[in-house]
Design a protein around this motif. Structure first.
Motif, mmCIF file in Angstrom:
data_model
loop_
_atom_site.group_PDB
_atom_site.id
_atom_site.type_symbol
_atom_site.label_atom_id
_atom_site.label_comp_id
_atom_site.label_asym_id
_atom_site.label_seq_id
_atom_site.Cartn_x
_atom_site.Cartn_y
_atom_site.Cartn_z
ATOM 1 N N ALA A 108 43.944 45.622 40.525
ATOM 2 C CA ALA A 108 43.502 44.941 39.302
ATOM 3 C C ALA A 108 44.641 44.124 38.695
ATOM 4 O O ALA A 108 44.437 42.978 38.243
ATOM 5 C CB ALA A 108 42.984 45.960 38.293
ATOM 6 N N HIS A 109 45.846 44.671 38.669
ATOM 7 C CA HIS A 109 46.983 43.944 38.102
ATOM 8 C C HIS A 109 47.307 42.696 38.937
ATOM 9 O O HIS A 109 47.767 41.680 38.380
ATOM 10 C CB HIS A 109 48.203 44.864 38.020
ATOM 11 C CG HIS A 109 48.157 45.799 36.863
ATOM 12 N ND1 HIS A 109 48.168 45.372 35.539
ATOM 13 C CD2 HIS A 109 48.117 47.175 36.807
ATOM 14 C CE1 HIS A 109 48.131 46.398 34.717
ATOM 15 N NE2 HIS A 109 48.092 47.511 35.467
ATOM 16 N N LYS A 110 47.086 42.735 40.242
ATOM 17 C CA LYS A 110 47.311 41.548 41.067
ATOM 18 C C LYS A 110 46.374 40.409 40.660
ATOM 19 O O LYS A 110 46.783 39.238 40.611
ATOM 20 C CB LYS A 110 47.100 41.892 42.541
ATOM 21 C CG LYS A 110 48.193 42.760 43.136
ATOM 22 C CD LYS A 110 47.889 43.080 44.598
ATOM 23 C CE LYS A 110 48.974 43.975 45.197
ATOM 24 N NZ LYS A 110 48.689 44.327 46.613
ATOM 25 N N ILE A 111 45.131 40.749 40.365
ATOM 26 C CA ILE A 111 44.170 39.722 39.940
ATOM 27 C C ILE A 111 44.581 39.139 38.581
ATOM 28 O O ILE A 111 44.526 37.909 38.368
ATOM 29 C CB ILE A 111 42.752 40.319 39.854
ATOM 30 C CG1 ILE A 111 42.318 40.838 41.232
ATOM 31 C CG2 ILE A 111 41.761 39.288 39.343
ATOM 32 C CD1 ILE A 111 42.251 39.803 42.319
ATOM 33 N N ILE A 112 45.000 39.993 37.671
ATOM 34 C CA ILE A 112 45.419 39.516 36.343
ATOM 35 C C ILE A 112 46.641 38.615 36.466
ATOM 36 O O ILE A 112 46.743 37.560 35.805
ATOM 37 C CB ILE A 112 45.732 40.717 35.414
ATOM 38 C CG1 ILE A 112 44.485 41.590 35.220
ATOM 39 C CG2 ILE A 112 46.247 40.231 34.057
ATOM 40 C CD1 ILE A 112 43.299 40.876 34.618
ATOM 41 N N LYS A 113 47.576 38.999 37.317
ATOM 42 C CA LYS A 113 48.774 38.192 37.522
ATOM 43 C C LYS A 113 48.427 36.829 38.117
ATOM 44 O O LYS A 113 49.002 35.801 37.712
ATOM 45 C CB LYS A 113 49.749 38.937 38.428
ATOM 46 C CG LYS A 113 51.058 38.205 38.648
ATOM 47 C CD LYS A 113 51.988 39.011 39.546
ATOM 48 C CE LYS A 113 53.290 38.264 39.770
ATOM 49 N NZ LYS A 113 54.217 39.019 40.664
ATOM 50 N N GLN A 114 47.514 36.832 39.066
ATOM 51 C CA GLN A 114 47.099 35.566 39.684
ATOM 52 C C GLN A 114 46.457 34.641 38.659
ATOM 53 O O GLN A 114 46.719 33.431 38.654
ATOM 54 C CB GLN A 114 46.117 35.857 40.820
ATOM 55 C CG GLN A 114 45.702 34.615 41.600
ATOM 56 C CD GLN A 114 44.762 34.953 42.754
ATOM 57 O OE1 GLN A 114 44.531 36.133 43.049
ATOM 58 N NE2 GLN A 114 44.213 33.940 43.383
ATOM 59 N N LYS A 161 42.662 29.839 41.429
ATOM 60 C CA LYS A 161 42.095 30.556 40.293
ATOM 61 C C LYS A 161 41.166 31.660 40.793
ATOM 62 O O LYS A 161 40.294 31.426 41.616
ATOM 63 C CB LYS A 161 41.317 29.603 39.402
ATOM 64 C CG LYS A 161 40.716 30.285 38.176
ATOM 65 C CD LYS A 161 39.938 29.271 37.358
ATOM 66 C CE LYS A 161 39.320 29.966 36.138
ATOM 67 N NZ LYS A 161 38.532 29.009 35.317
ATOM 68 N N PRO A 162 41.338 32.878 40.329
ATOM 69 C CA PRO A 162 40.452 33.962 40.753
ATOM 70 C C PRO A 162 39.028 33.735 40.260
ATOM 71 O O PRO A 162 38.785 33.049 39.266
ATOM 72 C CB PRO A 162 41.070 35.211 40.095
ATOM 73 C CG PRO A 162 42.446 34.817 39.705
ATOM 74 C CD PRO A 162 42.398 33.352 39.430
ATOM 75 N N ASP A 163 38.083 34.313 40.983
ATOM 76 C CA ASP A 163 36.685 34.236 40.560
ATOM 77 C C ASP A 163 36.513 34.936 39.214
ATOM 78 O O ASP A 163 37.165 35.948 38.927
ATOM 79 C CB ASP A 163 35.793 34.890 41.622
ATOM 80 C CG ASP A 163 34.330 34.783 41.258
ATOM 81 O OD1 ASP A 163 33.750 33.712 41.471
ATOM 82 O OD2 ASP A 163 33.769 35.797 40.775
ATOM 83 N N GLU A 164 35.620 34.410 38.416
ATOM 84 C CA GLU A 164 35.444 34.932 37.064
ATOM 85 C C GLU A 164 34.962 36.380 37.079
ATOM 86 O O GLU A 164 35.421 37.211 36.281
ATOM 87 C CB GLU A 164 34.446 34.054 36.302
ATOM 88 C CG GLU A 164 34.426 34.287 34.796
ATOM 89 C CD GLU A 164 35.703 33.792 34.120
ATOM 90 O OE1 GLU A 164 36.031 34.309 33.029
ATOM 91 O OE2 GLU A 164 36.374 32.901 34.675
ATOM 92 N N ASN A 165 34.036 36.696 37.983
ATOM 93 C CA ASN A 165 33.517 38.067 38.057
ATOM 94 C C ASN A 165 34.609 39.045 38.501
ATOM 95 O O ASN A 165 34.694 40.166 37.980
ATOM 96 C CB ASN A 165 32.341 38.139 39.034
ATOM 97 C CG ASN A 165 31.138 37.388 38.513
ATOM 98 O OD1 ASN A 165 30.851 37.379 37.308
ATOM 99 N ND2 ASN A 165 30.405 36.742 39.409
#
Length: 230
Positions: free
Chosen positions: A181-187, A212-216
């Motif tokens: 989860a933290h990897k997605i937030i960092k990205q 940009k990560p997917d919104e979901n």
């Protein structure tokens, strides 16, 4: 009487044989004197025949030595291949069999994936509503962990139960969820920062390299951090 008759007949036959021999000898002498030329002619004729026979034998050998004409091989009809079939716009039997086999394999895999998805979601639901009959299964928990960010495999309707289940989980699984989860937030933070500073060309190049990560996925990462953060 009988013996005298036999002797007289024998003597008569002997006399006749002697007379015949004399005549034959005379005839032979005459023939030798007068037929020397004929014997020579016969010898020449015999030589000619022998010569012809020799030539005939040589001719037969030469004919046998002549190479025989090779038999023409019948041309086999061309075998239909994938290339020829494609040129004509038709698929070969082998290609059709391959495609059917591949389709059957794909259908079987799709059915297996759907069955596994249904089993894992039922596992999650049973944990929530029927804990007495529920049993821990590591394989199903691993499947839920791997597909946590997929809204197709873990629908939104099952997401709240998913959070409750892993909130009560023990072991290293909670830490693994938080790290992902933290990897997605960092990205997402890197992407946002790169787009806020687009004054220079270097920043533009840096912005283009960040996805940009997917919104979901981003929203689920935030939910995991809020639920599992100690």
């Amino acid at each position: 009487m009988g013996g005298k008759k036999k002797r007289s007949k024998t003597m008569q036959n002997t006399a006749e044989n002697v007379e015949v021999d004399n005549i034959t000898e005379q005839h032979t002498e005459n023939h030798d004197d007068n037929g020397s030329q004929e014997n020579q002619d016969d010898t020449e004729l015999l030589d000619k025949k022998v010569t012809k026979r020799a030539h005939a034998d040589d001719g037969s050998d030469s004919d046998s030595e002549k190479p025989k004409k090779a038999k023409k091989k019948k041309k086999k009809p061309p075998v239909a291949t994938e290339e020829t079939s494609n040129k004509k716009g038709k698929k070969s039997i082998r290609q059709m069999k391959k495609e059917k086999y591949a389709q059957r394999q794909a259908d079987a895999q799709a059915v297996a994936k759907d069955q596994l998805k249904s089993q894992c979601l039922n596992y999650l639901t049973q944990w929530k509503h029927d804990k007495q009959n529920w049993k821990f299964m590591k394989a199903k928990q691993v499947w839920l962990y791997k597909n946590k960010f997929s809204t197709q495999l873990v629908p939104e309707a099952n997401w709240p139960v998913f959070l409750e289940y892993f909130e009560s989980a023990t072991g290293n699984i909670k830490k693994m969820l938080l790290d992902d989860a933290h990897k997605i937030i960092k990205q997402m933070d890197e992407w946002t920062e790169s787009h806020q500073n687009e004054d220079t060309e270097d920043k533009e190049d840096e912005a283009s390299s960040v996805t940009k990560p997917d919104e979901n996925i981003y929203n689920r990462a935030r939910s995991l951090i809020q639920c599992l953060q100690e």
